[in-house]
Design a protein around this motif. Structure first.
Motif, PDB file in Angstrom:
ATOM      1  N   GLN A  30       0.889  -1.128   0.155  1.00  0.00           N
ATOM      2  CA  GLN A  30       0.007   0.024   0.007  1.00  0.00           C
ATOM      3  C   GLN A  30       0.807   1.362   0.020  1.00  0.00           C
ATOM      4  O   GLN A  30       0.466   2.195   0.117  1.00  0.00           O
ATOM      5  N   TRP A  47      -0.869   6.070   0.644  1.00  0.00           N
ATOM      6  CA  TRP A  47      -0.983   6.488   1.883  1.00  0.00           C
ATOM      7  C   TRP A  47      -0.022   7.641   1.916  1.00  0.00           C
ATOM      8  O   TRP A  47       1.078   7.583   1.347  1.00  0.00           O
ATOM      9  N   THR A  77      -8.950   8.672   8.403  1.00  0.00           N
ATOM     10  CA  THR A  77      -7.527   8.730   8.741  1.00  0.00           C
ATOM     11  C   THR A  77      -7.387   7.548   9.563  1.00  0.00           C
ATOM     12  O   THR A  77      -8.151   6.913  10.580  1.00  0.00           O
ATOM     13  N   LEU A 116      -2.026   9.295   9.121  1.00  0.00           N
ATOM     14  CA  LEU A 116      -2.352   8.668   7.830  1.00  0.00           C
ATOM     15  C   LEU A 116      -3.583   9.051   6.903  1.00  0.00           C
ATOM     16  O   LEU A 116      -4.410   8.789   7.684  1.00  0.00           O
ATOM     17  N   PHE A 159      -5.271   9.085   2.984  1.00  0.00           N
ATOM     18  CA  PHE A 159      -4.824   8.548   1.254  1.00  0.00           C
ATOM     19  C   PHE A 159      -4.054   9.544   0.829  1.00  0.00           C
ATOM     20  O   PHE A 159      -4.492  10.912   0.681  1.00  0.00           O
ATOM     21  N   ARG A 160      -3.183   8.982  -0.077  1.00  0.00           N
ATOM     22  CA  ARG A 160      -2.385  10.178  -0.711  1.00  0.00           C
ATOM     23  C   ARG A 160      -3.272  11.355  -1.562  1.00  0.00           C
ATOM     24  O   ARG A 160      -2.661  12.368  -1.497  1.00  0.00           O
TER      25      ARG A 160
END
Length: 181
Positions: free
Chosen positions: A97, A101, A143, A156, A158-159
């Motif tokens: 992943q 992230w 998050t 963290l 999602f990008r």
């Protein structure tokens, strides 16, 4: 011909310091989801043998800054900082992943106050100790928040939400700083 250059999700926006709070991007290395399909004890034993960290209990993380395992939901965790040993695949679904992230560290004496404006969970040190983690929301974004020290949190998202996270956190940091001025 155009030359492509890899960029981090927060490259142009961080680091940032407002008042007594610092926000920096974290380079966590590999991030791997581990989803148990068999015995959690078998996965935990395999992780402990291969990486020195066990599968975490709900709402907990374990390990160090170099290798960490963070609870991510029922029978789910993320292994951070090390490529997974092949033996984990015998007991769990193991999926890279790393590019999905974005991670930031929020730290300083007013980090809790800034997060209190965005997170619907009590993150005060008396309730949310080092190694505690929670899947929640920051503003409107899903998050993972983990306390990594007395006044520091790993967050963290999602990008694709990294810039929005930074915007929300900066506004909260400015609000806290203005109240203390």
């Amino acid at each position: 011909m155009a030359e492509l250059k890899a960029r981090t999700a927060c490259e142009d926006a961080l680091p940032c310091e407002i008042g007594a709070t610092q926000l920096v991007e974290l380079d966590l290395g590999p991030i791997t989801s581990v989803m148990v399909w068999g015995s959690e004890q078998d996965v935990s034993a395999a992780m402990k043998t291969a990486h020195g960290v066990s599968f975490p209990k709900p709402n907990r993380s374990n390990g160090t800054d170099a290798t960490r395992c963070v609870w991510f939901g029922r029978n789910q965790a993320v292994l951070i900082g090390v490529a997974p040993d092949a033996s984990l695949g015998e007991h769990a679904a193991v999926v890279d992943q790393s590019d999905a992230w974005s991670a930031v560290s929020l730290s300083g004496g007013t980090a809790e106050d800034a997060l209190a404006r965005l997170v619907p969970v009590d993150l005060r040190r008396a309730q949310f100790k080092r190694g505690h983690t929670v899947r929640t929301q920051v503003g409107h974004m899903m998050t993972s928040v983990t306390r990594t020290g007395p006044d520091s949190f790993m967050i963290l998202v999602f990008r694709s939400m990294a810039v929005t996270l930074i915007h929300e956190l900066k506004q909260a940091m400015q609000s806290v700083a203005a109240r203390r001025a």
